[in-house]
Design a protein around this motif. Structure first.
Motif, PDB file in Angstrom:
ATOM      1  N   UNK A  70      -0.023  28.280  21.596  1.00 40.50           N
ATOM      2  CA  UNK A  70      -1.455  28.001  21.629  1.00 40.50           C
ATOM      3  C   UNK A  70      -1.962  27.547  20.267  1.00 40.50           C
ATOM      4  N   UNK A  71      -1.441  28.138  19.202  1.00 43.47           N
ATOM      5  CA  UNK A  71      -1.882  27.753  17.861  1.00 43.47           C
ATOM      6  C   UNK A  71      -1.491  26.316  17.552  1.00 43.47           C
ATOM      7  N   UNK A  72      -0.298  25.913  17.954  1.00 43.86           N
ATOM      8  CA  UNK A  72       0.150  24.535  17.707  1.00 43.86           C
ATOM      9  C   UNK A  72      -0.729  23.538  18.449  1.00 43.86           C
ATOM     10  N   UNK A  73      -1.107  23.884  19.652  1.00 43.70           N
ATOM     11  CA  UNK A  73      -1.927  22.972  20.450  1.00 43.70           C
ATOM     12  C   UNK A  73      -3.347  22.865  19.897  1.00 43.70           C
ATOM     13  N   UNK A  74      -3.958  24.021  19.561  1.00 47.24           N
ATOM     14  CA  UNK A  74      -5.354  24.005  19.135  1.00 47.24           C
ATOM     15  C   UNK A  74      -5.531  23.538  17.695  1.00 47.24           C
ATOM     16  N   UNK A  75      -4.495  23.675  16.871  1.00 46.44           N
ATOM     17  CA  UNK A  75      -4.635  23.280  15.473  1.00 46.44           C
ATOM     18  C   UNK A  75      -4.884  21.778  15.324  1.00 46.44           C
ATOM     19  N   UNK A  79     -10.349  22.154  12.256  1.00 46.16           N
ATOM     20  CA  UNK A  79     -10.038  22.164  10.836  1.00 46.16           C
ATOM     21  C   UNK A  79      -8.992  23.249  10.542  1.00 46.16           C
ATOM     22  N   UNK A  80      -7.865  22.869   9.983  1.00 44.91           N
ATOM     23  CA  UNK A  80      -6.752  23.790   9.791  1.00 44.91           C
ATOM     24  C   UNK A  80      -7.102  24.888   8.797  1.00 44.91           C
ATOM     25  N   UNK A  81      -7.942  24.594   7.787  1.00 50.68           N
ATOM     26  CA  UNK A  81      -8.227  25.557   6.734  1.00 50.68           C
ATOM     27  C   UNK A  81      -8.829  26.845   7.288  1.00 50.68           C
ATOM     28  N   UNK A  82      -9.776  26.723   8.195  1.00 53.44           N
ATOM     29  CA  UNK A  82     -10.405  27.918   8.757  1.00 53.44           C
ATOM     30  C   UNK A  82      -9.914  28.253  10.151  1.00 53.44           C
ATOM     31  N   UNK A  83      -9.220  27.322  10.772  1.00 53.16           N
ATOM     32  CA  UNK A  83      -8.830  27.520  12.168  1.00 53.16           C
ATOM     33  C   UNK A  83      -7.988  28.767  12.361  1.00 53.16           C
ATOM     34  N   UNK A  84      -6.960  28.912  11.554  1.00 53.12           N
ATOM     35  CA  UNK A  84      -6.016  29.999  11.776  1.00 53.12           C
ATOM     36  C   UNK A  84      -6.650  31.364  11.578  1.00 53.12           C
ATOM     37  N   UNK A  85      -7.612  31.467  10.663  1.00 52.05           N
ATOM     38  CA  UNK A  85      -8.254  32.756  10.453  1.00 52.05           C
ATOM     39  C   UNK A  85      -9.058  33.180  11.686  1.00 52.05           C
ATOM     40  N   UNK A  86      -9.877  32.287  12.185  1.00 50.33           N
ATOM     41  CA  UNK A  86     -10.661  32.614  13.375  1.00 50.33           C
ATOM     42  C   UNK A  86      -9.781  32.688  14.616  1.00 50.33           C
ATOM     43  N   UNK A  87      -8.746  31.858  14.644  1.00 48.42           N
ATOM     44  CA  UNK A  87      -7.823  31.919  15.784  1.00 48.42           C
ATOM     45  C   UNK A  87      -7.109  33.265  15.825  1.00 48.42           C
ATOM     46  N   UNK A  88      -6.694  33.760  14.666  1.00 49.54           N
ATOM     47  CA  UNK A  88      -6.040  35.072  14.623  1.00 49.54           C
ATOM     48  C   UNK A  88      -6.961  36.171  15.126  1.00 49.54           C
ATOM     49  N   UNK A  89      -8.217  36.125  14.682  1.00 48.00           N
ATOM     50  CA  UNK A  89      -9.172  37.143  15.134  1.00 48.00           C
ATOM     51  C   UNK A  89      -9.395  37.038  16.638  1.00 48.00           C
ATOM     52  N   UNK A 123      -2.681  43.630  13.991  1.00 47.71           N
ATOM     53  CA  UNK A 123      -2.116  42.786  12.935  1.00 47.71           C
ATOM     54  C   UNK A 123      -2.827  41.440  12.863  1.00 47.71           C
ATOM     55  N   UNK A 124      -3.101  40.828  14.002  1.00 46.87           N
ATOM     56  CA  UNK A 124      -3.749  39.518  14.006  1.00 46.87           C
ATOM     57  C   UNK A 124      -5.199  39.612  13.536  1.00 46.87           C
ATOM     58  N   UNK A 125      -5.915  40.630  14.000  1.00 48.82           N
ATOM     59  CA  UNK A 125      -7.308  40.771  13.577  1.00 48.82           C
ATOM     60  C   UNK A 125      -7.376  41.035  12.073  1.00 48.82           C
ATOM     61  N   UNK A 126      -6.506  41.897  11.561  1.00 47.51           N
ATOM     62  CA  UNK A 126      -6.491  42.171  10.123  1.00 47.51           C
ATOM     63  C   UNK A 126      -6.141  40.921   9.323  1.00 47.51           C
ATOM     64  N   UNK A 127      -5.130  40.168   9.794  1.00 45.07           N
ATOM     65  CA  UNK A 127      -4.734  38.955   9.085  1.00 45.07           C
ATOM     66  C   UNK A 127      -5.864  37.932   9.076  1.00 45.07           C
ATOM     67  N   UNK A 128      -6.533  37.777  10.222  1.00 49.84           N
ATOM     68  CA  UNK A 128      -7.633  36.824  10.267  1.00 49.84           C
ATOM     69  C   UNK A 128      -8.816  37.253   9.414  1.00 49.84           C
ATOM     70  N   UNK A 129      -9.125  38.536   9.441  1.00 52.60           N
ATOM     71  CA  UNK A 129     -10.251  39.045   8.657  1.00 52.60           C
ATOM     72  C   UNK A 129      -9.986  38.902   7.161  1.00 52.60           C
ATOM     73  N   UNK A 130      -8.805  39.312   6.721  1.00 56.68           N
ATOM     74  CA  UNK A 130      -8.471  39.220   5.297  1.00 56.68           C
ATOM     75  C   UNK A 130      -8.383  37.772   4.852  1.00 56.68           C
ATOM     76  N   UNK A 131      -7.947  36.888   5.742  1.00 55.24           N
ATOM     77  CA  UNK A 131      -7.829  35.477   5.386  1.00 55.24           C
ATOM     78  C   UNK A 131      -9.155  34.803   5.092  1.00 55.24           C
ATOM     79  N   UNK A 132     -10.249  35.407   5.549  1.00 48.76           N
ATOM     80  CA  UNK A 132     -11.564  34.825   5.277  1.00 48.76           C
ATOM     81  C   UNK A 132     -12.013  35.025   3.833  1.00 48.76           C
ATOM     82  N   UNK A 133     -11.340  35.896   3.102  1.00 51.30           N
ATOM     83  CA  UNK A 133     -11.683  36.152   1.707  1.00 51.30           C
ATOM     84  C   UNK A 133     -10.878  35.240   0.787  1.00 51.30           C
ATOM     85  N   UNK A 134     -11.296  35.103  -0.449  1.00 51.81           N
ATOM     86  CA  UNK A 134     -10.539  34.251  -1.390  1.00 51.81           C
ATOM     87  C   UNK A 134      -9.085  34.717  -1.508  1.00 51.81           C
TER      88      UNK A 134
END
Length: 390
Positions: A70-75, A79-89, A123-134
């Motif tokens: 799903x990530x490969x298709x939606x990416x 926008x790849x920069x923010x996509x994966x963070x929100x996608x993970x959440x 794990x995915x929610x934590x990764x997406x949440x932390x990814x939103x920070x610098x």
């Protein structure tokens, strides 16, 4: 308050486990067990350990495949920069909702599938949440950002793997944060020892509270993890090697550390303290960790002060343990001061619930002889460690 699993069933399951131990001790017959099962029903789906492991692995593989597909298709659409963070959440939240649905409909309880869904979701929610920070923040700050999410998931699911993850996250945050101080390397072992001892005391205080039965296994696991960290953080070899790997320019071998004599003392004395407490409280986990601590201490001493070859050490140690085991088996054939070589079936005579509930079980099953000592805490058998007392 609402939890992922039916708290009444969790409570009843623990009651039935204890009652089954009574039955194996000959205190209850099958007819009385049937009365207890009817009085305290458990609706969770039963499975064995091998099936649970297989389902866990299969579920992780299925979740991973779905995620990457799903990530490969939606990416390609965002926008790849923010996509994966929100996608993970979002994907993690979806996995969590699926897990909650299966827990309610399929009545899963630590059956492998729900464990995998819980771990993946958190794990995915934590990764997406932390990814939103610098991405240039210190590691300890990322750990502290994710830790509340993991703790909230533990409160809701009481998952043991999440407990391990929270413990590792906390230890990592302390490790990385202390090292930012100018005297961090010297302070780190003492901070870790203090934190591990404090966590153990907290776990022991809350482990057997009836209102916290939903998390009892989590407290027990925390005890084991805390003692393990305590033994590592006080061990001379571990401290010396840690200081060596933290050096900017490493010499050929690890240099001597400050307060070497103190750490040698702690290396041998802390396992001794654990052994004393294990004997006094008749608690198997402390005795086991004491033996492991002594093994680590002797291995550290042999590493820095070798007298014989490794083969001779192994032969001496193996022969010593064999002789000690034979002696203890023969010596404890007759119970002495509460210790025996007879299997205790995890202290079946202790019932770590309220006296009112124990009275209900006894009334349901019929009268049990007072000499059976089926009291709250069970006298010297009571307390923590998942019944791991002698």
């Amino acid at each position: 308050m609402m939890k992922a699993y039916n708290e009444t069933w969790v409570r009843n399951r623990y009651i039935l486990d204890q009652a089954a131990r009574w039955q194996r001790q000959g205190l209850l017959d099958e007819a009385k067990m049937e009365l207890i099962r009817a009085k305290f029903p458990v609706g969770f789906r039963d499975s064995n350990g091998f099936i649970e492991i297989g389902l866990f692995v299969f579920s992780i593989v299925a979740i991973s495949g779905s995620y990457f597909l799903l990530a490969t298709f939606l990416s390609r659409l965002f926008d790849v920069d923010l996509f994966y963070h929100f996608f993970n959440i979002g994907f993690g939240a979806g996995i969590g909702l699926l897990g909650g649905y299966l827990i309610n409909i399929r009545r899963y309880y630590r059956s492998g599938v729900d464990n995998a869904l819980i771990i993946a979701a958190v794990a995915l929610v934590c990764a997406g949440f932390i990814g939103l920070f610098p991405n240039n923040l210190p590691l300890w700050q990322y750990c502290l950002m994710g830790l509340p999410l993991v703790l909230a998931a533990i409160w809701y699911y009481s998952d043991l793997l999440l407990t391990l993850a929270a413990f590792v996250t906390l230890a990592t945050a302390i490790f990385d944060g202390i090292l930012e101080l100018s005297f961090g390397k010297q302070l780190l072992p003492f901070v870790l020892m203090t934190v591990s001892a404090s966590l153990y005391v907290i776990a022991r205080l809350y482990e057997n509270r009836e209102e916290l039965l939903y998390w009892r296994d989590n407290f027990i696991l925390l005890e084991w993890l805390s003692i393990s960290l305590l033994l590592i953080s006080c061990n001379y070899f571990a401290v010396r090697e840690m200081n060596y790997w933290l050096l900017d320019k490493r010499p050929a071998e690890a240099p001597e550390i400050a307060w070497a004599g103190l750490f040698w003392f702690l290396t041998f004395s802390i396992p001794g303290v654990l052994f004393y407490l294990g004997l006094r409280q008749k608690e198997r986990p402390l005795l086991i960790m004491s033996a492991i601590g002594w093994g680590l201490a002797l291995a550290a001493w042999r590493y820095f002060h070798p007298l014989f070859s490794l083969e001779i050490y192994l032969a001496i140690n193996g022969l010593s343990m064999l002789i000690g085991a034979v002696f203890l088996i023969r010596y404890l054939h007759v119970p002495r001061s509460g210790f025996t070589d007879q299997p205790d079936d995890e202290s079946p005579k202790s019932f770590l619930l309220s006296t009112e509930l124990l009275s209900t079980v006894q009334a349901t099953s019929g009268h049990l002889d007072p000499k059976d000592d089926l009291r709250f805490g069970g006298g010297e058998f009571g307390g923590g460690g998942s019944g791991d007392r002698y």
